[in-house]
Scaffold this motif. Structure first.
Motif, PDB file in Angstrom:
ATOM      1  N   GLU A  10      -7.007   0.053  -8.407  1.00 51.56           N
ATOM      2  CA  GLU A  10      -5.955   1.047  -8.179  1.00 51.56           C
ATOM      3  C   GLU A  10      -6.214   1.875  -6.923  1.00 51.56           C
ATOM      4  O   GLU A  10      -5.560   2.894  -6.702  1.00 51.56           O
ATOM      5  N   ASN A  11      -7.148   1.444  -6.090  1.00 47.62           N
ATOM      6  CA  ASN A  11      -7.537   2.203  -4.900  1.00 47.62           C
ATOM      7  C   ASN A  11      -7.181   1.459  -3.620  1.00 47.62           C
ATOM      8  O   ASN A  11      -7.328   0.244  -3.539  1.00 47.62           O
ATOM      9  N   GLU A  12      -6.746   2.211  -2.648  1.00 43.67           N
ATOM     10  CA  GLU A  12      -6.524   1.667  -1.312  1.00 43.67           C
ATOM     11  C   GLU A  12      -7.731   2.066  -0.459  1.00 43.67           C
ATOM     12  O   GLU A  12      -8.042   3.234  -0.315  1.00 43.67           O
ATOM     13  N   LEU A  13      -8.433   1.076   0.066  1.00 44.41           N
ATOM     14  CA  LEU A  13      -9.633   1.319   0.859  1.00 44.41           C
ATOM     15  C   LEU A  13      -9.396   0.896   2.293  1.00 44.41           C
ATOM     16  O   LEU A  13      -8.683  -0.065   2.561  1.00 44.41           O
ATOM     17  N   GLY A  14     -10.013   1.612   3.220  1.00 43.65           N
ATOM     18  CA  GLY A  14      -9.872   1.275   4.630  1.00 43.65           C
ATOM     19  C   GLY A  14     -11.226   1.186   5.305  1.00 43.65           C
ATOM     20  O   GLY A  14     -12.149   1.921   4.971  1.00 43.65           O
ATOM     21  N   LEU A  15     -11.337   0.261   6.243  1.00 45.59           N
ATOM     22  CA  LEU A  15     -12.531   0.140   7.070  1.00 45.59           C
ATOM     23  C   LEU A  15     -12.097   0.309   8.520  1.00 45.59           C
ATOM     24  O   LEU A  15     -11.196  -0.385   8.997  1.00 45.59           O
TER      25      LEU A  15
ATOM     26  N   PHE B 243      -7.041  -2.371   5.833  1.00 43.51           N
ATOM     27  CA  PHE B 243      -6.878  -1.763   4.512  1.00 43.51           C
ATOM     28  C   PHE B 243      -6.853  -2.871   3.469  1.00 43.51           C
ATOM     29  O   PHE B 243      -6.329  -3.952   3.716  1.00 43.51           O
ATOM     30  N   LYS B 244      -7.428  -2.560   2.298  1.00 47.17           N
ATOM     31  CA  LYS B 244      -7.398  -3.502   1.173  1.00 47.17           C
ATOM     32  C   LYS B 244      -7.127  -2.720  -0.098  1.00 47.17           C
ATOM     33  O   LYS B 244      -7.600  -1.602  -0.263  1.00 47.17           O
ATOM     34  N   GLN B 245      -6.386  -3.345  -0.972  1.00 43.39           N
ATOM     35  CA  GLN B 245      -6.137  -2.784  -2.296  1.00 43.39           C
ATOM     36  C   GLN B 245      -7.205  -3.329  -3.239  1.00 43.39           C
ATOM     37  O   GLN B 245      -7.369  -4.540  -3.361  1.00 43.39           O
ATOM     38  N   VAL B 246      -7.964  -2.438  -3.867  1.00 45.54           N
ATOM     39  CA  VAL B 246      -8.997  -2.825  -4.820  1.00 45.54           C
ATOM     40  C   VAL B 246      -8.732  -2.054  -6.111  1.00 45.54           C
ATOM     41  O   VAL B 246      -8.839  -0.826  -6.133  1.00 45.54           O
TER      42      VAL B 246
ATOM     43  N   LEU C 181     -18.414 -10.149  12.272  1.00 45.50           N
ATOM     44  CA  LEU C 181     -18.274  -8.886  11.549  1.00 45.50           C
ATOM     45  C   LEU C 181     -16.838  -8.645  11.125  1.00 45.50           C
ATOM     46  O   LEU C 181     -16.570  -8.224   9.998  1.00 45.50           O
ATOM     47  N   ARG C 182     -15.899  -8.920  12.013  1.00 45.73           N
ATOM     48  CA  ARG C 182     -14.487  -8.738  11.697  1.00 45.73           C
ATOM     49  C   ARG C 182     -14.088  -9.605  10.502  1.00 45.73           C
ATOM     50  O   ARG C 182     -13.343  -9.175   9.628  1.00 45.73           O
ATOM     51  N   SER C 183     -14.635 -10.793  10.431  1.00 45.18           N
ATOM     52  CA  SER C 183     -14.270 -11.727   9.365  1.00 45.18           C
ATOM     53  C   SER C 183     -14.994 -11.474   8.050  1.00 45.18           C
ATOM     54  O   SER C 183     -14.482 -11.850   6.994  1.00 45.18           O
ATOM     55  N   HIS C 184     -16.184 -10.863   8.085  1.00 47.44           N
ATOM     56  CA  HIS C 184     -17.006 -10.798   6.880  1.00 47.44           C
ATOM     57  C   HIS C 184     -17.417  -9.403   6.404  1.00 47.44           C
ATOM     58  O   HIS C 184     -17.729  -9.230   5.227  1.00 47.44           O
ATOM     59  N   LEU C 185     -17.477  -8.415   7.269  1.00 48.52           N
ATOM     60  CA  LEU C 185     -18.090  -7.138   6.916  1.00 48.52           C
ATOM     61  C   LEU C 185     -17.392  -6.435   5.750  1.00 48.52           C
ATOM     62  O   LEU C 185     -18.043  -6.017   4.785  1.00 48.52           O
ATOM     63  N   PHE C 186     -16.084  -6.299   5.805  1.00 45.90           N
ATOM     64  CA  PHE C 186     -15.363  -5.555   4.763  1.00 45.90           C
ATOM     65  C   PHE C 186     -15.560  -6.219   3.403  1.00 45.90           C
ATOM     66  O   PHE C 186     -15.878  -5.563   2.408  1.00 45.90           O
ATOM     67  N   ASN C 187     -15.402  -7.541   3.346  1.00 48.20           N
ATOM     68  CA  ASN C 187     -15.589  -8.242   2.078  1.00 48.20           C
ATOM     69  C   ASN C 187     -17.027  -8.113   1.578  1.00 48.20           C
ATOM     70  O   ASN C 187     -17.253  -7.957   0.377  1.00 48.20           O
ATOM     71  N   ASN C 188     -18.001  -8.177   2.480  1.00 48.01           N
ATOM     72  CA  ASN C 188     -19.400  -8.026   2.067  1.00 48.01           C
ATOM     73  C   ASN C 188     -19.656  -6.635   1.500  1.00 48.01           C
ATOM     74  O   ASN C 188     -20.375  -6.490   0.505  1.00 48.01           O
ATOM     75  N   ILE C 189     -19.099  -5.616   2.122  1.00 47.36           N
ATOM     76  CA  ILE C 189     -19.252  -4.248   1.602  1.00 47.36           C
ATOM     77  C   ILE C 189     -18.621  -4.139   0.218  1.00 47.36           C
ATOM     78  O   ILE C 189     -19.227  -3.601  -0.711  1.00 47.36           O
ATOM     79  N   LEU C 190     -17.416  -4.658   0.065  1.00 46.28           N
ATOM     80  CA  LEU C 190     -16.737  -4.586  -1.231  1.00 46.28           C
ATOM     81  C   LEU C 190     -17.490  -5.375  -2.293  1.00 46.28           C
ATOM     82  O   LEU C 190     -17.607  -4.924  -3.436  1.00 46.28           O
TER      83      LEU C 190
ATOM     84  N   MET D 279       0.850  -1.161   0.000  1.00 46.10           N
ATOM     85  CA  MET D 279       0.000   0.000   0.000  1.00 46.10           C
ATOM     86  C   MET D 279       0.904   1.235   0.000  1.00 46.10           C
ATOM     87  O   MET D 279       1.923   1.277   0.667  1.00 46.10           O
ATOM     88  N   SER D 280       0.492   2.216  -0.717  1.00 46.28           N
ATOM     89  CA  SER D 280       1.376   3.331  -1.009  1.00 46.28           C
ATOM     90  C   SER D 280       1.468   4.383   0.082  1.00 46.28           C
ATOM     91  O   SER D 280       2.448   5.084   0.180  1.00 46.28           O
ATOM     92  N   LYS D 281       0.458   4.519   0.922  1.00 48.69           N
ATOM     93  CA  LYS D 281       0.443   5.606   1.891  1.00 48.69           C
ATOM     94  C   LYS D 281       0.659   5.077   3.302  1.00 48.69           C
ATOM     95  O   LYS D 281       0.300   3.950   3.628  1.00 48.69           O
ATOM     96  N   ASN D 282       1.216   5.929   4.130  1.00 50.33           N
ATOM     97  CA  ASN D 282       1.420   5.574   5.526  1.00 50.33           C
ATOM     98  C   ASN D 282       0.306   6.238   6.341  1.00 50.33           C
ATOM     99  O   ASN D 282       0.326   7.440   6.569  1.00 50.33           O
ATOM    100  N   ILE D 283      -0.667   5.472   6.755  1.00 51.42           N
ATOM    101  CA  ILE D 283      -1.808   5.980   7.510  1.00 51.42           C
ATOM    102  C   ILE D 283      -1.765   5.369   8.900  1.00 51.42           C
ATOM    103  O   ILE D 283      -1.606   4.164   9.061  1.00 51.42           O
TER     104      ILE D 283
END
Length: 72
Positions: free
Chosen positions: A33-38, A28-31, A54-63, A1-5
């Motif tokens: 060309e975008n870096e997305l964070g939850l 954070f996930k790379q999708v 929720l920890r295991s499934h929420l981010f993937n379900n949103i994406l 990931m390109s940025k330091n957050i």
């Protein structure tokens, strides 16, 4: 990931007579060309099962929902 957050949090246990059931989650996930964070706080209500789910499934379900909406 390109940025330091960086991020932080502070949790205070309430006056109830049970252990803390709130969970902080950051990922954070790379999708394409975008870096997305939850960033989320999950309240377990005396159980670890729901925050773990929720920890295991929420981010993937949103994406997945966003990806499906691109085609409709």
């Amino acid at each position: 990931m390109s940025k330091n957050i960086t991020h932080g949090y502070h949790m205070v246990e309430g006056k109830s007579h049970h252990t803390m059931e709130d969970y902080v989650f950051a990922q954070f996930k790379q999708v394409d060309e975008n870096e997305l964070g939850l960033f989320a706080i999950f309240d377990g209500h005396l159980s670890h099962e729901i925050p773990e789910y929720l920890r295991s499934h929420l981010f993937n379900n949103i994406l997945n929902e966003v990806m499906l909406s691109r085609y409709y």
